[in-house]
Write a protein that holds these residues in place. Structure first.
Motif, PDB file in Angstrom:
ATOM      1  N   GLY A 278      55.628   0.215  -4.963  1.00  0.00           N
ATOM      2  CA  GLY A 278      55.519   1.541  -4.357  1.00  0.00           C
ATOM      3  C   GLY A 278      55.841   1.523  -2.876  1.00  0.00           C
ATOM      4  O   GLY A 278      55.485   2.446  -2.142  1.00  0.00           O
ATOM      5  N   THR A 279      56.525   0.485  -2.424  1.00  0.00           N
ATOM      6  CA  THR A 279      56.894   0.362  -1.014  1.00  0.00           C
ATOM      7  C   THR A 279      58.339   0.818  -0.824  1.00  0.00           C
ATOM      8  O   THR A 279      59.071   0.974  -1.793  1.00  0.00           O
ATOM      9  N   ASN A 280      58.748   0.984   0.442  1.00  0.00           N
ATOM     10  CA  ASN A 280      60.176   1.186   0.684  1.00  0.00           C
ATOM     11  C   ASN A 280      60.889  -0.159   0.537  1.00  0.00           C
ATOM     12  O   ASN A 280      60.247  -1.186   0.342  1.00  0.00           O
ATOM     13  N   PHE A 281      62.223  -0.159   0.632  1.00  0.00           N
ATOM     14  CA  PHE A 281      62.952  -1.389   0.284  1.00  0.00           C
ATOM     15  C   PHE A 281      62.686  -2.534   1.249  1.00  0.00           C
ATOM     16  O   PHE A 281      62.663  -3.696   0.863  1.00  0.00           O
ATOM     17  N   VAL A 282      62.447  -2.204   2.520  1.00  0.00           N
ATOM     18  CA  VAL A 282      62.180  -3.275   3.480  1.00  0.00           C
ATOM     19  C   VAL A 282      60.838  -3.942   3.175  1.00  0.00           C
ATOM     20  O   VAL A 282      60.732  -5.157   3.082  1.00  0.00           O
TER      21      VAL A 282
ATOM     22  N   PRO B  10      51.155   1.904  -1.215  1.00  0.00           N
ATOM     23  CA  PRO B  10      51.283   2.579   0.071  1.00  0.00           C
ATOM     24  C   PRO B  10      51.129   4.102  -0.036  1.00  0.00           C
ATOM     25  O   PRO B  10      51.606   4.713  -0.996  1.00  0.00           O
ATOM     26  N   TYR B  11      50.475   4.653   0.967  1.00  0.00           N
ATOM     27  CA  TYR B  11      50.338   6.109   1.110  1.00  0.00           C
ATOM     28  C   TYR B  11      49.777   6.782  -0.133  1.00  0.00           C
ATOM     29  O   TYR B  11      50.233   7.862  -0.524  1.00  0.00           O
ATOM     30  N   THR B  12      48.832   6.132  -0.780  1.00  0.00           N
ATOM     31  CA  THR B  12      48.167   6.815  -1.894  1.00  0.00           C
ATOM     32  C   THR B  12      46.655   6.731  -1.712  1.00  0.00           C
ATOM     33  O   THR B  12      46.139   5.905  -0.952  1.00  0.00           O
ATOM     34  N   THR B  13      45.981   7.637  -2.401  1.00  0.00           N
ATOM     35  CA  THR B  13      44.520   7.670  -2.397  1.00  0.00           C
ATOM     36  C   THR B  13      44.032   7.368  -3.796  1.00  0.00           C
ATOM     37  O   THR B  13      44.399   8.049  -4.752  1.00  0.00           O
ATOM     38  N   VAL B  14      43.255   6.329  -3.920  1.00  0.00           N
ATOM     39  CA  VAL B  14      42.684   5.955  -5.211  1.00  0.00           C
ATOM     40  C   VAL B  14      41.209   6.342  -5.186  1.00  0.00           C
ATOM     41  O   VAL B  14      40.470   5.950  -4.281  1.00  0.00           O
ATOM     42  N   ARG B  15      40.810   7.154  -6.184  1.00  0.00           N
ATOM     43  CA  ARG B  15      39.392   7.533  -6.270  1.00  0.00           C
ATOM     44  C   ARG B  15      38.723   6.715  -7.357  1.00  0.00           C
ATOM     45  O   ARG B  15      39.198   6.644  -8.489  1.00  0.00           O
ATOM     46  N   LEU B  16      37.604   6.119  -6.990  1.00  0.00           N
ATOM     47  CA  LEU B  16      36.889   5.243  -7.915  1.00  0.00           C
ATOM     48  C   LEU B  16      35.520   5.826  -8.234  1.00  0.00           C
ATOM     49  O   LEU B  16      34.857   6.387  -7.354  1.00  0.00           O
ATOM     50  N   ALA B  17      35.103   5.689  -9.495  1.00  0.00           N
ATOM     51  CA  ALA B  17      33.703   5.922  -9.871  1.00  0.00           C
ATOM     52  C   ALA B  17      33.063   4.545  -9.942  1.00  0.00           C
ATOM     53  O   ALA B  17      33.435   3.733 -10.779  1.00  0.00           O
ATOM     54  N   VAL B  18      32.144   4.285  -9.007  1.00  0.00           N
ATOM     55  CA  VAL B  18      31.609   2.933  -8.839  1.00  0.00           C
ATOM     56  C   VAL B  18      30.151   2.885  -9.273  1.00  0.00           C
ATOM     57  O   VAL B  18      29.313   3.615  -8.721  1.00  0.00           O
TER      58      VAL B  18
END
Ligand code: C2O
Ligand code: CU
Ligand code: CU
Length: 509
Positions: A323-327, A447-455
């Motif tokens: 999910g990154t750019n090519f670099v 990158p640039y994502t939000t992961v929501r967890l039920a912990v």
């Protein structure tokens, strides 16, 4: 203040990698192709199987195990010697195996020349027994944590966790598997003969110098490689260039990504389908058919692979969709391909029973209360670096909370929480990716994502000893992408403020 200087230098490095225009870096980055070992292996070393550790005699019904952390010499590349560290041997350690309900004691003796710790990654146990940065073991000393095993059958692991030196200690080879059994899983018709049709695979990448010694020059955080050290040699259970002989039609592999930074994307050269049956924290509700599996550092998965008599198949790590750019893909190993292991099926194979349709009761963790938000950015969590004297969060013992993990950088991170199991609720509001399904303790955060967890946190109340949460890319963790929390029952709440200071229990965000 060397550590402070190192840290600032690290930040400067990050600045370079992140703000230099892609075009400038691109020339350097694309000077060579992605790393690969294709065509360099002959698969001639029998896969080492970490021995099961026998308990030692004790006076009661508690199961006692002894682990001695020690220096040693390994021969990874033929004819070379590599100075390594291990547990009860020169590299990696034995597999500890216990059952739910058992009372255990580990005696961990440090015969290394440095202070270290030993953490039981994914274990449900009181924080004081967790082996994190607050339980150092000095050279020559023995640490004796004890607890009662109380979680579903799963594949866990152990590794050092001293603040700022975790990457180096794990890289040198201190790590091993910790398996938990339970009666419900034992009753399922799954391959279960250790080392025969139930086979651990500790996957690690290494960078070796020509003389065979471990290259640790980029061990500490390095802004150019972005994730810290990536190697171009693969070890499976400490075996270079390995093969394994299949003797059953159906084999279960317990995969651990024991690398510092390498993210694997596992499949087979012929793109065959296989089954995933378990993730970090235990069995999936039902087997899942797949051809690729993303596994970031610290994550585990159990897969089941079918083979016909005489067949040969190669397990490979394909370029992972980070999910990154090519670099940043290039810098983080997103273009890399590695053969991992050849499987050679015997001429006649033990017949397999059909896989059960149902493996475990589906769990749905239902969180309550305000979410706890953590921003991963600039190699900090919520703009702060790890401080062992600061408490970052207080949880009610046994509670289920929502944790919102935001990767605000262009590079890969993952996220691990001690003293809990969690489920991914969503990723940017969308359902979790395949590799994020199930009950877990470590999850990839692109990158640039939000992961929501039920912990779901453990029921143990301790206002003083914290559990850790951190990125499990070890150079990031060591650079300070780590924080700590305590779990307390209501009556112990006041003790949190008196131990950690007034501000501590307000958390932050
Ligand atoms: Cu596998 Cu906090 O670590
Ligand atoms: Cu852990
Ligand atoms: Cu990270």
């Amino acid at each position: 203040m060397a550590s402070r200087r190192t840290f600032l230098k690290a930040l400067a490095g990050v600045g370079v990698a992140v703000v230099v225009p892609a075009g400038v870096l691109a020339g350097w980055v694309y000077a060579g192709a992605g790393r690969s070992n294709l065509g360099t292996l002959s698969f001639h070393n029998p896969l080492r199987i970490p021995p099961l550790l026998d308990p030692v005699a004790g006076g009661d019904d508690r199961k006692r195990f002894e682990l001695t952390l020690q220096e040693g010499q390994s021969e990874f590349l033929p004819g070379t010697r590599t100075a390594t560290w291990g547990a009860n041997g020169p590299y990696l350690g034995p597999t500890v195996r216990v059952s739910r309900g058992e009372r255990v004691e580990l005696a961990v003796t440090n015969q290394l020349p440095e202070t270290t710790t030993l953490h039981w990654h994914g274990m449900h146990l009181p924080a004081e027994m967790d082996g994190g940065p607050h339980q150092p073991i000095e050279p020559g000393q023995t640490w004796r944590p004890r607890w009662t095993v109380d979680q579903p059958a799963t594949t866990l692991w152990y590794h050092p966790h001293l603040h700022r030196t975790t990457a180096r200690h794990v890289y040198r080879g201190v790590a091993g598997l910790f398996l938990i059994d339970d009666p419900a899983t034992d009753a399922l018709p799954l391959p279960a003969e250790y080392g025969v049709d139930d086979v651990p695979l500790v996957l690690q990448d290494k960078k070796l110098k020509d003389d065979g010694t471990l290259d640790t020059s980029k061990m500490d955080f390095n802004g150019i490689t972005v994730t810290g050290l990536l190697g171009d040699k693969i070890l499976v259970n400490g075996t270079y260039d390995p093969y394994f002989e299949l003797t059953a039609e159906r084999t279960r592999f317990r995969l651990l990504n024991g690398s510092n930074a390498r993210i694997f994307y596992i499949g087979f050269v012929d793109d065959r389908e296989f089954w995933q049956i378990a993730t970090d924290s235990g069995l999936l509700p039902e087997p899942r058919r797949l051809t690729r599996l993303l596994l970031s550092p610290g994550e585990r998965a159990e897969i089941v692979v079918d083979a016909s008599p005489g067949e040969e198949l190669v397990m490979r790590s394909f370029p992972p969709p980070l999910g990154t750019n090519f670099v940043h893909a290039r810098l983080a190993g997103g273009d890399d391909t590695f053969d991992l292991l050849k499987l050679v099926a015997a001429g006649s194979l033990r017949p397999a029973e059909p896989l059960p349709e149902r493996l475990a009761q589906p769990t749905e963790l239902v969180p309550a209360g305000e979410p706890f938000r953590l921003k991963m950015g600039d190699f900090l969590l919520n703009n702060r670096t790890m401080d062992p004297a600061r408490l970052d969060h207080t949880v009610t013992a046994g509670a289920v909370e929502t944790w919102e993990i935001v990767n605000s950088q262009p590079i890969p991170h993952n996220f691990h929480i001690h003293g809990c199991s969690f489920q991914v609720i969503d990723v940017d509001g969308e359902p979790p990716a395949d590799h994020q399904l199930g009950v877990k303790d470590t999850v990839y955060v692109q990158p640039y994502t939000t992961v929501r967890l039920a912990v779901r946190f453990l029921p143990y109340s301790d206002p003083v000893h914290p559990y850790m949460f951190h990125c499990h890319i070890l150079a990031h963790e060591d650079a300070g992408m780590m924080g700590q929390f305590v779990t307390v029952a209501e009556p112990d709440r006041a003790a949190v403020a008196s131990h950690w200071g007034e501000a501590s229990h307000h958390g932050h965000g």
